[in-house]
Design a protein around this motif. Sequence first.
Motif, PDB file in Angstrom:
ATOM      1  N   GLU A 171       0.820  -1.222   0.000  1.00  0.00           N
ATOM      2  CA  GLU A 171       0.000   0.000   0.000  1.00  0.00           C
ATOM      3  C   GLU A 171       0.850   1.267   0.000  1.00  0.00           C
ATOM      4  O   GLU A 171       0.320   2.385   0.049  1.00  0.00           O
ATOM      5  CB  GLU A 171      -0.928   0.011   1.220  1.00  0.00           C
ATOM      6  CG  GLU A 171      -0.224   0.195   2.558  1.00  0.00           C
ATOM      7  CD  GLU A 171       0.392  -1.093   3.091  1.00  0.00           C
ATOM      8  OE1 GLU A 171       0.963  -1.076   4.194  1.00  0.00           O
ATOM      9  OE2 GLU A 171       0.298  -2.119   2.383  1.00  0.00           O
ATOM     10  N   ASP A 172       2.161   1.135  -0.071  1.00  0.00           N
ATOM     11  CA  ASP A 172       3.060   2.277   0.043  1.00  0.00           C
ATOM     12  C   ASP A 172       3.313   2.886  -1.337  1.00  0.00           C
ATOM     13  O   ASP A 172       4.127   2.386  -2.111  1.00  0.00           O
ATOM     14  CB  ASP A 172       4.370   1.840   0.693  1.00  0.00           C
ATOM     15  CG  ASP A 172       5.308   3.007   0.940  1.00  0.00           C
ATOM     16  OD1 ASP A 172       4.895   4.152   0.681  1.00  0.00           O
ATOM     17  OD2 ASP A 172       6.444   2.770   1.383  1.00  0.00           O
ATOM     18  N   SER A 173       2.599   3.969  -1.637  1.00  0.00           N
ATOM     19  CA  SER A 173       2.811   4.647  -2.918  1.00  0.00           C
ATOM     20  C   SER A 173       3.804   5.790  -2.799  1.00  0.00           C
ATOM     21  O   SER A 173       4.312   6.282  -3.813  1.00  0.00           O
ATOM     22  CB  SER A 173       1.481   5.183  -3.456  1.00  0.00           C
ATOM     23  OG  SER A 173       0.902   6.088  -2.535  1.00  0.00           O
ATOM     24  N   ASP A 174       4.087   6.213  -1.571  1.00  0.00           N
ATOM     25  CA  ASP A 174       5.042   7.301  -1.367  1.00  0.00           C
ATOM     26  C   ASP A 174       6.431   6.856  -1.824  1.00  0.00           C
ATOM     27  O   ASP A 174       6.936   5.820  -1.418  1.00  0.00           O
ATOM     28  CB  ASP A 174       5.097   7.692   0.113  1.00  0.00           C
ATOM     29  CG  ASP A 174       3.804   8.303   0.610  1.00  0.00           C
ATOM     30  OD1 ASP A 174       3.011   8.726  -0.253  1.00  0.00           O
ATOM     31  OD2 ASP A 174       3.590   8.330   1.834  1.00  0.00           O
ATOM     32  N   GLY A 175       7.012   7.645  -2.666  1.00  0.00           N
ATOM     33  CA  GLY A 175       8.373   7.356  -3.109  1.00  0.00           C
ATOM     34  C   GLY A 175       8.463   6.425  -4.291  1.00  0.00           C
ATOM     35  O   GLY A 175       9.558   6.195  -4.804  1.00  0.00           O
ATOM     36  N   ARG A 176       7.312   5.862  -4.729  1.00  0.00           N
ATOM     37  CA  ARG A 176       7.362   4.907  -5.837  1.00  0.00           C
ATOM     38  C   ARG A 176       7.966   5.520  -7.096  1.00  0.00           C
ATOM     39  O   ARG A 176       8.858   4.944  -7.708  1.00  0.00           O
ATOM     40  CB  ARG A 176       5.963   4.366  -6.133  1.00  0.00           C
ATOM     41  CG  ARG A 176       5.939   3.446  -7.357  1.00  0.00           C
ATOM     42  CD  ARG A 176       4.591   2.849  -7.655  1.00  0.00           C
ATOM     43  NE  ARG A 176       4.711   1.910  -8.768  1.00  0.00           N
ATOM     44  CZ  ARG A 176       4.175   0.704  -8.789  1.00  0.00           C
ATOM     45  NH1 ARG A 176       3.477   0.285  -7.750  1.00  0.00           N
ATOM     46  NH2 ARG A 176       4.338  -0.076  -9.831  1.00  0.00           N
ATOM     47  N   HIS A 177       7.464   6.678  -7.479  1.00  0.00           N
ATOM     48  CA  HIS A 177       7.942   7.301  -8.714  1.00  0.00           C
ATOM     49  C   HIS A 177       9.419   7.685  -8.599  1.00  0.00           C
ATOM     50  O   HIS A 177      10.174   7.567  -9.569  1.00  0.00           O
ATOM     51  CB  HIS A 177       7.085   8.508  -9.063  1.00  0.00           C
ATOM     52  CG  HIS A 177       5.667   8.159  -9.401  1.00  0.00           C
ATOM     53  ND1 HIS A 177       5.332   7.291 -10.421  1.00  0.00           N
ATOM     54  CD2 HIS A 177       4.487   8.551  -8.839  1.00  0.00           C
ATOM     55  CE1 HIS A 177       4.012   7.159 -10.485  1.00  0.00           C
ATOM     56  NE2 HIS A 177       3.482   7.907  -9.524  1.00  0.00           N
TER      57      HIS A 177
END
Length: 428
Positions: A171-177
């Motif tokens: 569920e961790d979308s922070d930092g993905r990009h």
Amino acid sequence: MAGGARPTIALFPEASFGAALNCVGIAQALQARGARAVFICHAGFSGVFADYGFQEYQLPTDDRLSESERQNYWQAFVKRHLPHFRLDPIDQIETYVAPTWEAIVDTVIKAEAPLCELLPKLHPDAIVLDNVAMFPALANAGCPWVRVVSCAETELPDAAVPPYLSGFAAEDSDGRHAFEARYVDAVAPAHERFNRFRASRGLPPLPPGSFLEPSPSLNLLLTPDIVRRQRAAPLDPARYVYLEGCVRTEGPYEVPVFPRDAGPLVYMSFGSLGSTDVDLIERMLKVFAAMPARFLVNVGNLRDAYRAVPDNVHLDTWFPQPSVVAMADLFIHHGGNNSYCEALRFGVPSLIMPYCWDGHDNARRAEETSTGKWLDRAHWTPDELAAAVGGLLGDDAMRARLAANAAHMAARPGAERAAEAILALLDH
């Protein structure tokens, strides 16, 4: 088989024991069904597959190193990277991941001419590739090729699946990009060189950051149901087959008599790379010495590096891992998919201390699915390690859940499912 012919299946794993032994499991199941399974192997793996009764075809190399010199070379390689293994996954991109891709591209290019010479002589009916990069000679061999995803499922990208090698939570979308951009930028030189080579062999380019396309025929994922991810774009079941791991058959193992012979049995193996980290293992042995348990520890070919061994610890250079895991109460490992799947297959909790590659992804997945625990390989205290081991040994709820899953996996052997899918491909 169609026409009653005995098909020849060539298995080509990468030069790592995880991929090699996964393929042994598939080859055993293929052989039991009447197929002729043979192995194409890299230098340094000659004899590994023959020990299981399979014919080998070693790729020639201009490497003039003896086996001892080759082991010393890889030990030196790993030792150079030990400081990088203590970094967070995102900081390993430039220090370890990008140089590793450069080495993999070198391997692909060097293997092309020998493969082009070998494959017409071998004339396989299908080729099984367990690797992270494509070898153009296989795509041009005139027979179906099968991709085995023996790393974490994150190897196949999806909007709902964390980036490969990131260790991110689902569920961790922070930092993905930021992670994906940094990864693509760091591996760009190796990727551009790889695409130029593919073009010279008549293959289309792959998108940024990708070194291996899906097989147009069949793709096998080792991911068991208990840790399978929900995807935004579900995979086509006609081309993508999930396996319940892929555990090979090994001979029995007799647990040695320990001078202090009491308590649960813990097996520890960090694989061929991790066994080089003698300092880490020695730190762990000091903690084990004070625990009411017995420990089997794989130290590779560095057994002589250890002088004072606690009386509840047994060191060895090699173990028949599936047989040992089946008897263990806890498996401490680096998060390699092979080890993780074996722990799941036998209902054993995992204490995962990752150092690189998909070990980060599997460690995070073990936490998410309550099939084990993640522990940073460098930043732990003796009390934290002892608490992690003791906590997993005493977690009855996790053990019951893992036992139910082991029964599920035993009823659906992954190696047999793989063999059925490969042979069905040939029938069609």
